[in-house]
Design a protein around this motif. Structure first.
Motif, short mmCIF file in Angstrom:
data_model
loop_
_atom_site.label_atom_id
_atom_site.label_comp_id
_atom_site.label_asym_id
_atom_site.label_seq_id
_atom_site.Cartn_x
_atom_site.Cartn_y
_atom_site.Cartn_z
N ALA A 164 4.04 -25.75 -51.22
CA ALA A 164 5.17 -25.96 -52.12
C ALA A 164 5.34 -24.77 -53.06
CB ALA A 164 4.96 -27.24 -52.93
N VAL A 165 4.24 -24.20 -53.55
CA VAL A 165 4.32 -23.02 -54.42
C VAL A 165 4.81 -21.82 -53.61
CG1 VAL A 165 2.98 -21.42 -55.83
CG2 VAL A 165 2.52 -23.86 -55.97
N HIS A 166 4.30 -21.68 -52.39
CA HIS A 166 4.73 -20.57 -51.53
C HIS A 166 6.23 -20.63 -51.29
CE1 HIS A 166 5.43 -18.52 -47.64
NE2 HIS A 166 4.48 -17.67 -48.08
N ASP A 167 6.74 -21.83 -51.02
CA ASP A 167 8.18 -21.98 -50.77
C ASP A 167 8.99 -21.69 -52.03
OD1 ASP A 167 7.52 -22.71 -48.21
OD2 ASP A 167 7.70 -24.87 -48.58
N ALA A 168 8.46 -22.09 -53.20
CA ALA A 168 9.18 -21.87 -54.45
C ALA A 168 9.23 -20.39 -54.81
CB ALA A 168 8.52 -22.66 -55.58
N LEU A 169 8.22 -19.63 -54.42
CA LEU A 169 8.19 -18.20 -54.75
C LEU A 169 9.12 -17.40 -53.86
CD1 LEU A 169 4.36 -17.61 -55.29
CD2 LEU A 169 6.12 -17.77 -57.03
N GLY A 170 9.28 -17.80 -52.61
CA GLY A 170 10.17 -17.09 -51.70
C GLY A 170 9.72 -15.66 -51.46
N GLU A 171 10.60 -14.69 -51.75
CA GLU A 171 10.31 -13.28 -51.49
C GLU A 171 9.27 -12.70 -52.46
OE1 GLU A 171 11.45 -11.44 -48.99
OE2 GLU A 171 12.43 -13.23 -48.19
N ASP A 172 8.93 -13.45 -53.50
CA ASP A 172 7.99 -12.92 -54.49
C ASP A 172 6.53 -13.09 -54.09
OD1 ASP A 172 10.10 -12.18 -56.07
OD2 ASP A 172 10.10 -14.04 -57.24
N CYS A 173 6.26 -13.57 -52.90
CA CYS A 173 4.86 -13.75 -52.48
C CYS A 173 4.62 -13.13 -51.10
CB CYS A 173 4.46 -15.22 -52.48
SG CYS A 173 5.36 -16.23 -51.30
#
Length: 438
Positions: free
Chosen positions: A405-414
């Motif tokens: 869920a955090v990975h999806d929320a970060l998008g291009e920032d991770c």
């Protein structure tokens, strides 16, 4: 005074107003004690002046008083007055120790007795000097001492009452000893105008006292609200968060509701093993130093430490106050925390390894506890899952793990995220995707 202690009707106001009423009552009684001390000091100064003049210029005193002045006449007023004020001081002190307010009727009786003292002094002056000289001498001016110091009562009506008592008694003394008849008579309005000025001074003193009281109320209400926020959310809440809670209302923030929050768990790996060989003070100092660095970073990124958990803590982004992009804030804070910890480790003989786990989702946020002590916390699967993710750092020998869920929320920032695949999570029926960040 009636109705003064009425508080707010809201739940928040009820919680705050109880502390507010007690704090304000204590402050008002402190100013009352200050007023009494000022009156006693004034009486002592006037006594010293009387003795000085009587000693150095007895002939002038004899001429003014037509030989009728004896110092013990005035001391028969000053000594009982001082004893009365000391008794009142003791009564107020006893009430303060018990956390009680002084009854209203006792305040008015005290004001009546005090303000009548100059009237008795004026009667002695009139008997010794004559009515015309006495009414134009210092005795009527003593009323203003009581009126001015009545501002320290912080009560409009008590000051007004003091002015009214002084005006009425002065007018009655003038009319009784210097009636508006005969060759030297003055019209009634001559004495009435003077008494009206005295009364007006009482009203003005009340207005000043009322304004001072409002400033006390404002300061105390802010202080009690801040204390309530600190008690509810913990002393580790940043001043910026406290200011926002006060501005937006702590009651709204503390009420139980569903929020989307980024939950971060931080733990120092192998801290217990390292603590075995060190003194308790060394352990506390090292932990305090590490926490100070990490919490300062959290503050700058808009997070709060919700709980300290021994050698770790639980931090929140998006509660108690909503924050845009809580996942981005949490990850940015975690990255900076890792960098800061590396810098600290290079300068210390006891390096610490951090484990961080972050998950984002809905939680129930609110204050939980007994009626006497509540604590703001978050409850829900999001919290449990974030704790499980942080514990996986031990299995993967990593320092920073996040959920899908955090990975999806970060998008291009991770883009630097490394997929660890579907990982079995203790307490969950199926594996969950976990990502490692640097």
């Amino acid at each position: 005074m009636p109705g003064f202690w009425s508080g707010r009707k809201s739940e928040e106001g009820g919680a705050v107003s109880q502390d507010f009423r007690h704090a304000l009552m204590q402050e008002v009684m402190k100013t009352e004690l200050l007023r009494i001390k000022a009156l006693i000091a004034t009486a002592a100064v006037l006594s010293a002046i009387l003795w000085t003049v009587y000693f150095f210029a007895p002939e002038e005193i004899s001429r003014m008083w037509h030989g009728n002045l004896r110092p013990h006449y005035l001391y028969s007023i000053i000594v009982p007055f001082v004893l009365f004020e000391l008794w009142v001081h003791g009564a107020i002190t006893r009430h303060m120790r018990k956390g009680l307010d002084l009854p209203v009727f006792r305040r008015y009786i005290g004001a009546l007795i005090e303000t009548s003292m100059p009237t008795i002094a004026l009667a002695l002056h009139i008997n010794g000097m004559g009515s015309v000289a006495a009414l134009g001498f210092v005795a009527p001016l003593i009323y203003f001492i009581f009126i001015i110091l009545s501002t320290l009562r912080l009560d409009f009506w008590l000051s007004t009452f003091t002015g009214a008592v002084a005006a009425i008694e002065l007018f009655c003394m003038a009319m009784f000893y210097h009636p508006a008849t005969g060759a030297e008579a003055e019209p009634v309005y001559y004495h009435a105008a003077r008494s009206l000025i005295v009364f007006a001074c009482g009203v003005l003193a009340g207005a000043v006292g009322h304004q001072l009281r409002r400033q006390f109320e404002s300061s105390i209400r802010a202080a009690t609200a801040r204390d309530r926020i600190t008690n509810l959310f913990g002393q580790h809440v940043s001043p910026q968060v406290v200011d926002r809670l006060m501005a937006e209302g702590a009651g709204a923030a503390a009420g139980s509701d569903i929020r989307r929050v980024a939950v971060m768990f931080v733990d120092f790996r192998s801290f217990t093993a390292g603590a075995r060989d060190r003194s308790p003070q060394e352990v506390v100092d090292r932990l305090d130093g590490a926490f100070a660095v990490l919490v300062e970073i959290l503050d700058r990124h808009g997070g709060i430490v919700n709980k300290f958990l021994g050698d770790g803590f639980l931090a929140l982004f998006g509660a108690p106050l909503e924050a845009p992009d809580p996942a981005h804030r949490a990850v940015a804070a975690a990255r900076e925390m890792l960098e800061a910890n590396d810098r600290v480790n290079k300068a210390t003989a006891w390096p610490l390894r951090i484990g961080i786990g972050i998950h984002i989702g809905e939680v129930v946020a609110g204050s939980i506890g007994s009626p006497r002590r509540k604590e703001y916390t978050v409850i829900g699967d999001t919290v449990n899952f974030a704790a499980r993710i942080e514990a996986l750092n031990k299995d993967f020998n990593s320092q920073f793990l996040v959920s899908q869920a955090v990975h999806d929320a970060l998008g291009e920032d991770c883009k630097d995220a490394v997929a660890l695949g579907e990982v079995p999570i203790r307490g969950y029926d199926r594996p969950m995707a976990v990502w490692q960040l640097g």
